[in-house]
Design an enzyme around this catalytic site. Structure first.
Site, PDB file in Angstrom:
ATOM      1  N   SER A 208      -1.347  -0.232  -6.826  1.00 24.72           N
ATOM      2  CA  SER A 208      -1.087  -0.517  -5.364  1.00 24.72           C
ATOM      3  C   SER A 208       0.200  -1.367  -5.339  1.00 24.72           C
ATOM      4  CB  SER A 208      -2.109  -1.066  -4.790  1.00 24.72           C
ATOM      5  OG  SER A 208      -1.814  -1.657  -3.261  1.00 24.72           O
TER       6      SER A 208
ATOM      7  N   HIS B  30       0.335   4.059  -5.453  1.00 22.15           N
ATOM      8  CA  HIS B  30      -0.351   3.757  -4.322  1.00 22.15           C
ATOM      9  C   HIS B  30       0.271   2.822  -3.047  1.00 22.15           C
ATOM     10  CE1 HIS B  30      -4.433   3.848  -2.010  1.00 22.15           C
ATOM     11  NE2 HIS B  30      -4.152   2.612  -1.725  1.00 22.15           N
TER      12      HIS B  30
ATOM     13  N   ASP C  12       0.257   1.047   0.578  1.00 23.29           N
ATOM     14  CA  ASP C  12      -0.794   0.828   1.504  1.00 23.29           C
ATOM     15  C   ASP C  12      -0.005   0.289   2.655  1.00 23.29           C
ATOM     16  OD1 ASP C  12      -3.216   0.835   0.297  1.00 23.29           O
ATOM     17  OD2 ASP C  12      -2.555  -0.821  -1.003  1.00 23.29           O
TER      18      ASP C  12
ATOM     19  N   MET D 102      -0.264  -0.725   6.545  1.00 30.10           N
ATOM     20  CA  MET D 102      -0.974  -1.454   7.480  1.00 30.10           C
ATOM     21  C   MET D 102      -0.304  -1.707   8.992  1.00 30.10           C
ATOM     22  SD  MET D 102      -2.707  -3.962   4.843  1.00 30.10           S
ATOM     23  CE  MET D 102      -3.263  -3.662   3.127  1.00 30.10           C
TER      24      MET D 102
ATOM     25  N   HIS E 144      -1.630   5.337   1.692  1.00 22.76           N
ATOM     26  CA  HIS E 144      -2.855   5.124   2.177  1.00 22.76           C
ATOM     27  C   HIS E 144      -2.635   4.461   3.682  1.00 22.76           C
ATOM     28  CE1 HIS E 144      -6.544   2.396   2.007  1.00 22.76           C
ATOM     29  NE2 HIS E 144      -6.733   3.078   2.669  1.00 22.76           N
TER      30      HIS E 144
ATOM     31  N   MET F 261      -3.418   2.755   6.574  1.00 28.84           N
ATOM     32  CA  MET F 261      -4.532   1.957   7.129  1.00 28.84           C
ATOM     33  C   MET F 261      -3.990   1.624   8.743  1.00 28.84           C
ATOM     34  SD  MET F 261      -5.697  -0.412   3.999  1.00 28.84           S
ATOM     35  CE  MET F 261      -4.082   0.061   3.265  1.00 28.84           C
TER      36      MET F 261
ATOM     37  N   MET G 262     -13.434   3.021   0.022  1.00 37.42           N
ATOM     38  CA  MET G 262     -13.085   1.926  -0.063  1.00 37.42           C
ATOM     39  C   MET G 262     -14.119   0.856  -0.703  1.00 37.42           C
ATOM     40  SD  MET G 262      -9.972   1.874   1.101  1.00 37.42           S
ATOM     41  CE  MET G 262      -9.770  -0.042   1.060  1.00 37.42           C
TER      42      MET G 262
ATOM     43  N   GLY H  79      -7.306  -4.098   4.313  1.00 35.36           N
ATOM     44  CA  GLY H  79      -6.564  -5.005   4.812  1.00 35.36           C
ATOM     45  C   GLY H  79      -5.696  -6.157   3.875  1.00 35.36           C
TER      46      GLY H  79
ATOM     47  N   GLY I 113      -5.069  -7.129  -0.407  1.00 37.79           N
ATOM     48  CA  GLY I 113      -5.309  -7.134  -2.168  1.00 37.79           C
ATOM     49  C   GLY I 113      -6.037  -8.213  -2.535  1.00 37.79           C
ATOM     50  N   GLY I 114      -6.689  -8.204  -3.743  1.00 43.70           N
ATOM     51  CA  GLY I 114      -7.060  -9.413  -4.461  1.00 43.70           C
ATOM     52  C   GLY I 114      -8.645  -9.695  -3.898  1.00 43.70           C
TER      53      GLY I 114
ATOM     54  N   ASP J 117     -10.693   2.282  -4.286  1.00 46.06           N
ATOM     55  CA  ASP J 117      -9.697   1.186  -3.888  1.00 46.06           C
ATOM     56  C   ASP J 117     -10.174  -0.083  -3.531  1.00 46.06           C
ATOM     57  OD1 ASP J 117      -7.235   0.112  -3.056  1.00 46.06           O
ATOM     58  OD2 ASP J 117      -7.226   1.441  -1.378  1.00 46.06           O
ATOM     59  N   GLY J 118      -9.869  -1.208  -4.177  1.00 47.28           N
ATOM     60  CA  GLY J 118     -10.270  -2.520  -3.956  1.00 47.28           C
ATOM     61  C   GLY J 118     -10.906  -3.093  -4.978  1.00 47.28           C
TER      62      GLY J 118
ATOM     63  N   GLY K  41      -4.612  -2.869  -7.495  1.00 47.43           N
ATOM     64  CA  GLY K  41      -3.146  -3.733  -7.126  1.00 47.43           C
ATOM     65  C   GLY K  41      -3.019  -4.976  -8.008  1.00 47.43           C
TER      66      GLY K  41
END
Ligand code: DX5
Ligand code: ZN
Length: 218
Positions: free
Chosen positions: A9, A34, A36, A38, A67, A69, A138, A143, A145-146, A176-177, A198
């Site tokens: 990501s 990937h 993301d 948002m 992706h 969001m 998910m 919302g 990363g990390g 993802d996540g 990510g």
């Protein structure tokens, strides 16, 4: 054995060295990039727009896995198609008619994915799953990363895998996540075949080693 794909990501890449990071991750064996997106509304964070996706398209041959969001994926779809998306995944929770949007994505000749947040049950997909090329479960609240992988999602991954197998179609199951070399065996053993990662990739010293550890985690 199912082929496992790794999708780093870009959210966790070094913004000041984006080109270098993207090229490095591709050379290190990443399958998908990937991306993301948002909107500060569907999720409490902002990331980047289709213009950024368009800007990086010429420097990479990776599959661009977008992706969304965002609250109105249909409104922005064409921007991402024109920017060079190969897969566009939107959230089940964001739309009224997911099948119609899948058809619209397919009309551009690209793949359609649908994602469910941690609190959304797999059962919402039962009547619509066949319309998609990819299902994204998910494993954190979308919302940021990390975050840490939510263990309770393992069962949901297995449930979605069963639903996919029943269709007899070649639908990808992405997670993802919070995925890292330490826990990648969990989504894989429950049936996932595309692993988004990510921070685990971009914050590591050696992308190649990390990607192959994630890919071959048992
Ligand atoms: C979260 C994003 C993820 C995120 C994953 O909302 O959808 O793709 O970048 O980051 P890690 O792997 O660090 O949890
Ligand atoms: Zn994502």
């Amino acid at each position: 054995m199912r082929e496992i794909k790794v999708a780093p990501s870009m959210l966790s890449a070094d913004i000041l060295h984006l080109e270098e990071d993207i090229k490095k991750v591709e050379a290190a064996g990443a399958d998908y990039l990937h991306l993301d997106i948002m909107d500060g509304h569907f999720v409490p964070n902002l990331s980047f727009s289709a213009d950024i996706v368009k800007a990086i398209r010429p420097i990479s041959n990776m599959v661009f896995d977008v992706h969304l969001m965002i609250s109105d994926p249909e409104f922005y779809l064409e921007n991402f198609v024109k920017a060079g998306a190969d897969i566009v995944t939107f959230h089940y929770e964001a739309v009224e008619n997911p099948v119609a949007l899948a058809e619209k994505i397919h009309s551009y000749g690209i793949k359609a994915g649908i994602s469910i947040k941690p609190k959304t049950p797999a059962s919402v997909l039962s009547d619509i799953i066949e319309n998609f090329d990819l299902i994204l479960v998910m494993t954190v609240e979308p919302g940021f990363g990390g975050q840490s992988y939510i263990m309770e999602m393992n069962e949901k991954i297995a449930e979605v895998r069963e639903m996919i197998d029943k269709t007899g179609k070649d639908i990808e199951l992405q997670v993802d996540g919070g995925v890292s070399p330490k826990n990648a065996h969990l989504p894989v053993s429950h049936g996932a075949n595309v692993l988004v990662a990510g921070s685990a990739v971009f914050k590591s010293e050696d992308y190649k080693t990390t990607i192959s550890q994630i890919r071959s985690a048992e």
